[in-house]
Write a protein that holds these residues in place. Structure first.
Motif, PDB file in Angstrom:
ATOM      1  N   GLY A 147      60.862  26.263  21.447  1.00  0.00           N
ATOM      2  CA  GLY A 147      60.275  26.803  22.667  1.00  0.00           C
ATOM      3  C   GLY A 147      61.011  28.023  23.205  1.00  0.00           C
ATOM      4  O   GLY A 147      60.408  29.071  23.450  1.00  0.00           O
ATOM      5  N   PRO A 148      62.341  27.946  23.383  1.00  0.00           N
ATOM      6  CA  PRO A 148      63.067  29.125  23.857  1.00  0.00           C
ATOM      7  C   PRO A 148      63.028  30.295  22.879  1.00  0.00           C
ATOM      8  O   PRO A 148      63.039  31.455  23.292  1.00  0.00           O
ATOM      9  CB  PRO A 148      64.504  28.602  24.028  1.00  0.00           C
ATOM     10  N   VAL A 149      62.976  29.997  21.576  1.00  0.00           N
ATOM     11  CA  VAL A 149      62.933  31.068  20.579  1.00  0.00           C
ATOM     12  C   VAL A 149      61.630  31.852  20.689  1.00  0.00           C
ATOM     13  O   VAL A 149      61.606  33.081  20.566  1.00  0.00           O
ATOM     14  CB  VAL A 149      63.080  30.484  19.155  1.00  0.00           C
ATOM     15  N   PHE A 150      60.527  31.140  20.958  1.00  0.00           N
ATOM     16  CA  PHE A 150      59.227  31.790  21.122  1.00  0.00           C
ATOM     17  C   PHE A 150      59.001  32.288  22.555  1.00  0.00           C
ATOM     18  O   PHE A 150      57.917  32.767  22.871  1.00  0.00           O
ATOM     19  CB  PHE A 150      58.105  30.808  20.763  1.00  0.00           C
ATOM     20  N   LYS A 151      60.003  32.134  23.417  1.00  0.00           N
ATOM     21  CA  LYS A 151      59.933  32.561  24.821  1.00  0.00           C
ATOM     22  C   LYS A 151      58.859  31.805  25.604  1.00  0.00           C
ATOM     23  O   LYS A 151      58.315  32.319  26.583  1.00  0.00           O
ATOM     24  CB  LYS A 151      59.677  34.073  24.919  1.00  0.00           C
ATOM     25  N   GLU A 152      58.549  30.589  25.151  1.00  0.00           N
ATOM     26  CA  GLU A 152      57.546  29.790  25.853  1.00  0.00           C
ATOM     27  C   GLU A 152      58.167  28.615  26.601  1.00  0.00           C
ATOM     28  O   GLU A 152      57.491  27.940  27.384  1.00  0.00           O
ATOM     29  CB  GLU A 152      56.500  29.270  24.868  1.00  0.00           C
ATOM     30  N   PRO A 224      47.612  27.708  18.479  1.00  0.00           N
ATOM     31  CA  PRO A 224      47.431  28.809  19.429  1.00  0.00           C
ATOM     32  C   PRO A 224      48.734  29.570  19.631  1.00  0.00           C
ATOM     33  O   PRO A 224      49.822  29.034  19.429  1.00  0.00           O
ATOM     34  CB  PRO A 224      46.998  28.098  20.719  1.00  0.00           C
ATOM     35  N   ALA A 225      48.615  30.818  20.032  1.00  0.00           N
ATOM     36  CA  ALA A 225      49.802  31.644  20.259  1.00  0.00           C
ATOM     37  C   ALA A 225      50.633  31.074  21.408  1.00  0.00           C
ATOM     38  O   ALA A 225      50.095  30.457  22.324  1.00  0.00           O
ATOM     39  CB  ALA A 225      49.386  33.074  20.581  1.00  0.00           C
ATOM     40  N   PRO A 226      51.962  31.265  21.357  1.00  0.00           N
ATOM     41  CA  PRO A 226      52.803  30.773  22.462  1.00  0.00           C
ATOM     42  C   PRO A 226      52.552  31.559  23.744  1.00  0.00           C
ATOM     43  O   PRO A 226      52.171  32.728  23.706  1.00  0.00           O
ATOM     44  CB  PRO A 226      54.224  31.000  21.936  1.00  0.00           C
ATOM     45  N   ILE A 227      52.759  30.898  24.864  1.00  0.00           N
ATOM     46  CA  ILE A 227      52.656  31.540  26.170  1.00  0.00           C
ATOM     47  C   ILE A 227      54.028  32.105  26.528  1.00  0.00           C
ATOM     48  O   ILE A 227      54.992  31.348  26.685  1.00  0.00           O
ATOM     49  CB  ILE A 227      52.197  30.540  27.246  1.00  0.00           C
TER      50      ILE A 227
END
Length: 248
Positions: A147-152, A224-227
């Motif tokens: 999650g933090p890696v994808f900035k979500e 789906p793409a990360p938020i």
């Protein structure tokens, strides 16, 4: 519709298809980059395998527990120093040092060379269970890691159900692979000698890991793409600043 309209329509359709394909390629590239960063890439794999490989190689040759342990710990520390000199992230190398240090201490305390591998095996077992349990609890561990890696961050839990489902599948895959690895290693801990256990363990370092990473990539590539919650916060901050300037 005239014959002159058709080429334009076909061109627009082709452009839409190309744009969709480009977006899909970009999403896959972002996913690959994030996985590479999270799990250390090729260098991280080398740092994971090298200490154990050195230990079992030396022990196979001369059956010297102390020399094998010192060599494994020494190369782990060297890998950290190299990263520090290169001003690179040291989290993967440091985790390797701690793992090797625990193994060395445990083996020295018991006098049994096989115990060098026991802390790592117990860690693998605990991690495999953690992947399964956290997923059953509705908070897949792989989502907490990536999650933090994808900035979500944790936005996938409540705002992106398709992505949460992908994280759940990936976490189950990691858990199953790690527990299957444990099902092979723990019987060998009791039945095999140190060299046999060591070579099997080294052999099982990379292939299961690559399988788990590949399955994670497959699941996330279709999700789906990360938020980007960081971008949202920046946008909100800019909006507040703009509103404040307007009020003035």
């Amino acid at each position: 519709m005239t014959s002159l309209d058709k080429p334009t329509t076909d061109t627009d359709d082709t452009a839409d298809i190309q744009d969709a394909a480009a977006a899909e390629r970009d999403a896959r590239a972002v996913t690959e980059a994030a996985l590479f960063e999270a799990f250390g890439g090729v260098r991280g794999m080398v740092e994971t395998v090298l200490p154990g490989l050195l230990f079992v190689t030396i022990y196979t040759i001369n059956k010297d527990l102390h020399l094998s342990a010192i060599a494994a710990l020494g190369v782990s520390l060297l890998l950290v120093v190299v990263r520090l000199v290169m001003r690179d992230t040291v989290k993967h190398a440091f985790s390797g040092v701690f793992g090797v240090a625990f193994g060395v201490v445990f083996a020295m305390m018991t006098g049994n060379a096989k115990d060098f591998y026991l802390p790592g095996m117990l860690y693998t077992l605990g991690l495999g269970l953690a992947y399964i349990i956290t997923t059953l609890a509705g908070v897949p561990l792989i989502g907490l890691i990536l999650g933090p890696v994808f900035k979500e961050n944790l936005s996938w839990r409540t705002r992106n159900p398709g992505r949460k489902k992908a994280y759940a599948k990936a976490s189950y895959a990691w858990g199953a692979i790690l527990l299957a690895k444990c099902a092979i290693l723990f019987p060998l801990y009791w039945w095999a000698d140190t060299a046999q256990l060591g070579w099997v363990l080294v052999t099982l370092k990379i292939p299961p890991f690559l399988l788990a990473v590949w399955l994670t990539w497959v699941f996330l590539a279709k999700a789906p793409a990360p938020i980007d919650v960081f971008a949202e916060m920046e946008a909100e901050e800019k909006a507040r600043e703009a509103a404040a300037r307007s009020a003035e």
